[in-house]
Write an enzyme that holds these catalytic residues in place. Structure first.
Site, PDB file in Angstrom:
ATOM      1  N   CYS A   1       0.884  -1.355   0.072  1.00  0.00           N
ATOM      2  CA  CYS A   1       0.066  -0.040   0.005  1.00  0.00           C
ATOM      3  C   CYS A   1       0.946   1.277  -0.006  1.00  0.00           C
ATOM      4  O   CYS A   1       0.476   2.572  -0.442  1.00  0.00           O
ATOM      5  CB  CYS A   1      -0.970   0.148   1.267  1.00  0.00           C
ATOM      6  SG  CYS A   1      -1.895  -1.409   1.069  1.00  0.00           S
TER       7      CYS A   1
ATOM      8  N   ASN B   1     -10.042  -0.179   0.232  1.00  0.00           N
ATOM      9  CA  ASN B   1      -8.588  -0.129   0.311  1.00  0.00           C
ATOM     10  C   ASN B   1      -8.152  -0.643  -0.984  1.00  0.00           C
ATOM     11  O   ASN B   1      -8.249  -1.975  -1.245  1.00  0.00           O
ATOM     12  CB  ASN B   1      -7.951  -1.014   1.435  1.00  0.00           C
ATOM     13  CG  ASN B   1      -6.331  -1.071   1.426  1.00  0.00           C
ATOM     14  OD1 ASN B   1      -5.686  -0.431   0.602  1.00  0.00           O
ATOM     15  ND2 ASN B   1      -5.928  -1.532   2.547  1.00  0.00           N
TER      16      ASN B   1
ATOM     17  N   HIS C   1      -3.288   7.231   2.943  1.00  0.00           N
ATOM     18  CA  HIS C   1      -3.663   5.880   2.349  1.00  0.00           C
ATOM     19  C   HIS C   1      -4.997   5.495   2.995  1.00  0.00           C
ATOM     20  O   HIS C   1      -5.390   5.740   3.974  1.00  0.00           O
ATOM     21  CB  HIS C   1      -2.598   4.649   2.847  1.00  0.00           C
ATOM     22  CG  HIS C   1      -3.064   3.366   2.581  1.00  0.00           C
ATOM     23  ND1 HIS C   1      -3.679   3.118   1.226  1.00  0.00           N
ATOM     24  CD2 HIS C   1      -3.291   2.210   3.304  1.00  0.00           C
ATOM     25  CE1 HIS C   1      -3.874   2.028   1.042  1.00  0.00           C
ATOM     26  NE2 HIS C   1      -3.536   1.238   2.424  1.00  0.00           N
TER      27      HIS C   1
HETATM   28  N1  ACO Z   1     -18.267  -8.730   9.889  1.00  0.00           N
HETATM   29  C1  ACO Z   1     -18.696  -9.077  11.070  1.00  0.00           C
HETATM   30  N2  ACO Z   1     -17.778  -9.315  11.963  1.00  0.00           N
HETATM   31  C2  ACO Z   1     -16.296  -9.374  11.916  1.00  0.00           C
HETATM   32  C3  ACO Z   1     -15.829  -9.078  10.376  1.00  0.00           C
HETATM   33  C4  ACO Z   1     -17.052  -8.726   9.508  1.00  0.00           C
HETATM   34  N3  ACO Z   1     -16.577  -8.524   8.074  1.00  0.00           N
HETATM   35  N4  ACO Z   1     -14.812  -9.224  10.408  1.00  0.00           N
HETATM   36  C5  ACO Z   1     -14.226  -9.570  11.582  1.00  0.00           C
HETATM   37  N5  ACO Z   1     -15.390  -9.710  12.444  1.00  0.00           N
HETATM   38  C6  ACO Z   1     -15.469  -9.959  14.028  1.00  0.00           C
HETATM   39  C7  ACO Z   1     -14.267 -10.745  14.407  1.00  0.00           C
HETATM   40  O1  ACO Z   1     -14.572 -12.460  14.267  1.00  0.00           O
HETATM   41  C8  ACO Z   1     -14.159 -10.432  15.806  1.00  0.00           C
HETATM   42  O2  ACO Z   1     -15.075 -11.399  16.684  1.00  0.00           O
HETATM   43  P1  ACO Z   1     -14.867 -11.892  17.953  1.00  0.00           P
HETATM   44  O3  ACO Z   1     -14.621 -10.822  18.967  1.00  0.00           O
HETATM   45  O4  ACO Z   1     -16.050 -12.700  18.371  1.00  0.00           O
HETATM   46  O5  ACO Z   1     -13.532 -12.848  17.702  1.00  0.00           O
HETATM   47  C9  ACO Z   1     -14.613  -8.988  16.093  1.00  0.00           C
HETATM   48  O6  ACO Z   1     -15.378  -8.880  14.729  1.00  0.00           O
HETATM   49  C10 ACO Z   1     -13.651  -8.097  16.248  1.00  0.00           C
HETATM   50  O7  ACO Z   1     -12.685  -8.318  15.292  1.00  0.00           O
HETATM   51  P2  ACO Z   1     -11.353  -7.474  15.240  1.00  0.00           P
HETATM   52  O8  ACO Z   1     -10.382  -7.776  14.249  1.00  0.00           O
HETATM   53  O9  ACO Z   1     -10.779  -7.280  16.485  1.00  0.00           O
HETATM   54  O10 ACO Z   1     -11.973  -6.151  14.780  1.00  0.00           O
HETATM   55  P3  ACO Z   1     -11.394  -4.617  14.783  1.00  0.00           P
HETATM   56  O11 ACO Z   1     -12.118  -3.368  15.404  1.00  0.00           O
HETATM   57  O12 ACO Z   1      -9.847  -4.480  14.866  1.00  0.00           O
HETATM   58  O13 ACO Z   1     -11.605  -4.378  13.041  1.00  0.00           O
HETATM   59  C11 ACO Z   1     -10.344  -4.265  11.053  1.00  0.00           C
HETATM   60  C12 ACO Z   1     -10.979  -5.344  12.125  1.00  0.00           C
HETATM   61  C13 ACO Z   1     -11.198  -3.458  10.526  1.00  0.00           C
HETATM   62  C14 ACO Z   1      -9.746  -5.383   9.979  1.00  0.00           C
HETATM   63  C15 ACO Z   1      -9.121  -3.360  11.827  1.00  0.00           C
HETATM   64  O14 ACO Z   1      -8.370  -4.328  12.643  1.00  0.00           O
HETATM   65  C16 ACO Z   1      -8.280  -2.674  10.635  1.00  0.00           C
HETATM   66  O15 ACO Z   1      -8.666  -1.841   9.815  1.00  0.00           O
HETATM   67  N6  ACO Z   1      -7.141  -3.182  10.649  1.00  0.00           N
HETATM   68  C17 ACO Z   1      -6.125  -2.481   9.691  1.00  0.00           C
HETATM   69  C18 ACO Z   1      -6.277  -3.352   8.393  1.00  0.00           C
HETATM   70  C19 ACO Z   1      -5.474  -2.518   7.482  1.00  0.00           C
HETATM   71  O16 ACO Z   1      -5.557  -1.325   7.319  1.00  0.00           O
HETATM   72  N7  ACO Z   1      -5.119  -3.244   6.495  1.00  0.00           N
HETATM   73  C20 ACO Z   1      -4.474  -2.988   5.332  1.00  0.00           C
HETATM   74  C21 ACO Z   1      -3.023  -2.739   5.258  1.00  0.00           C
HETATM   75  S1  ACO Z   1      -2.614  -1.989   3.679  1.00  0.00           S
HETATM   76  C22 ACO Z   1      -1.725  -3.295   2.613  1.00  0.00           C
HETATM   77  O17 ACO Z   1      -0.723  -3.311   2.640  1.00  0.00           O
HETATM   78  C23 ACO Z   1      -2.729  -4.236   1.991  1.00  0.00           C
END
Ligand code: ACO
Length: 316
Positions: free
Chosen positions: A116, A273, A243
């Site tokens: 990214c 993204n 980003h």
């Molecule tokens: N729908 C419903 N529930 C979901 C989903 C979904 N799509 N995805 C995960 N959950 C659930 C999980 O299973 C978890 O359930 P549990 O508590 O029963 O175990 C709960 O939601 C919370 O999951 P978390 O992963 O802790 O949620 P978080 O608030 O951290 O959000 C997210 C997840 C959106 C992925 C966040 O961590 C994030 O944005 N991280 C950064 C990701 C990013 O920027 N990635 C790109 C990098 S760039 C590149 O180089 C490609």
């Protein structure tokens, strides 16, 4: 030629026609529009067709950037394509784009993978190559077909990504959009947080929470360093092009900088993204919307797999 003499002469973008909404995703995996919007800010993303490849999106964005810059393909002697989704392992997708655009054989063309952060890595590389005086006009492109790397049964990643392309033409100064500087970083110790393993499932795997925490810290570091280096106060930044991964990450950065969210370009609600395409897509949108005006200082900031991160300052 001094490094300060290189400018962004024009920008362009292209996204596939097909829109995939959160509501449609909720019929594919166990998720809801409400969860995705609350946790990420994403409402929909674009998905390329089977036959629409990274090279096609890249070429379309590049054509738009050339038109905006008033530069012809014949004038281009450097093409850098930032992507982690090349059409195929070889040849470089940049060469396919070169051929499609009619960029002459004397041009250097190569792909660059910094996930990214790829567009900022490509921008800095092109800037250095132009500043050396060995190249005159560069096409810097970020293009991705992220849908080809997504496990469409994994709700924790498939809701995040989209396809698209953005491009910029760099060349000798015309008095505006001067690249003031860029900073690039990588922390290979965190490579395992976000990767596409070769097997058994060659799809995006991500430790979301850890990526989130690192992303906030890294973007703050990259921003602090570049502002200090150029003696620019956060309050002097008219527009930030971050980003587009997660709205909450952008909000943290706004808080760190003490800037209102209105100064940030945010289009992840419509595109998700798009990895290396994210910053040039947002930059093109900002330019067309009149959000960058002559004399303004714009801050570009990215993070991604690697973990890589970086920042750049542009004076319009
Ligand atoms: N729908 C419903 N529930 C979901 C989903 C979904 N799509 N995805 C995960 N959950 C659930 C999980 O299973 C978890 O359930 P549990 O508590 O029963 O175990 C709960 O939601 C919370 O999951 P978390 O992963 O802790 O949620 P978080 O608030 O951290 O959000 C997210 C997840 C959106 C992925 C966040 O961590 C994030 O944005 N991280 C950064 C990701 C990013 O920027 N990635 C790109 C990098 S760039 C590149 O180089 C490609």
């Amino acid at each position: 030629m001094a490094t300060t003499d290189i400018c962004i002469l024009g920008t362009g973008a292209h996204v596939p026609a097909k829109v995939l909404t959160n509501h449609e995703l909720a019929r594919m995996v166990d998720t809801t529009d409400e969860w995705i919007v609350t946790r990420t800010g994403i409402r929909e993303r674009r998905i390329a067709s089977k036959t629409e490849m990274t090279s096609h999106m890249a070429a379309a964005a590049a054509r738009a950037a050339l038109a905006n810059a008033g530069v012809t393909a014949e004038q281009i002697d450097l093409v850098i394509l930032a992507t982690l989704t090349p059409d195929q392992p070889m040849p470089a997708t940049a060469c396919l784009v070169q051929h499609e655009l009619g960029v002459p054989a004397g041009a250097a063309c190569f792909d660059l993978n910094a996930a990214c952060s790829g567009f900022l890595y490509a921008l800095d590389t092109a800037w250095a190559m132009l500043a050396s005086g060995r190249h005159q006009h560069a096409l810097v492109i970020g293009a991705e077909k992220m849908s080809s790397l997504v496990d469409w049964t994994d709700r924790s990643t498939c809701v995040l990504f989209g396809d698209g392309a953005g491009a910029a033409v760099l060349g000798p100064a015309r008095g505006t959009a001067q690249i003031l500087g860029a900073r690039l970083y990588a922390e290979g110790a965190h490579a395992g947080l976000l990767c596409v393993p070769r097997s058994p499932k060659p799809f995006i795997q991500m430790k979301g929470r850890e990526v989130f925490k690192n992303a906030v810290r890294e973007m703050e570091d990259a921003v602090r360093d570049i502002l200090e280096q150029h003696g620019v106060a956060a309050s002097q930044i008219a527009c930030v092009v971050p980003h587009q991964a997660n709205r909450r990450i952008i909000e943290s950065l706004a808080q760190y900088l003490g800037l209102p969210l209105e100064r940030f370009v945010v289009n992840l609600d419509r595109y998700g993204n798009t990895s290396a395409a994210s910053i040039p897509l947002a930059l093109d949108e900002a330019r067309r919307a009149g959000r960058v005006r002559a004399g303004d200082t714009t801050l570009l900031v990215a993070f991604g797999a690697g973990l890589t991160y970086g920042s750049a300052l542009v004076r319009w």
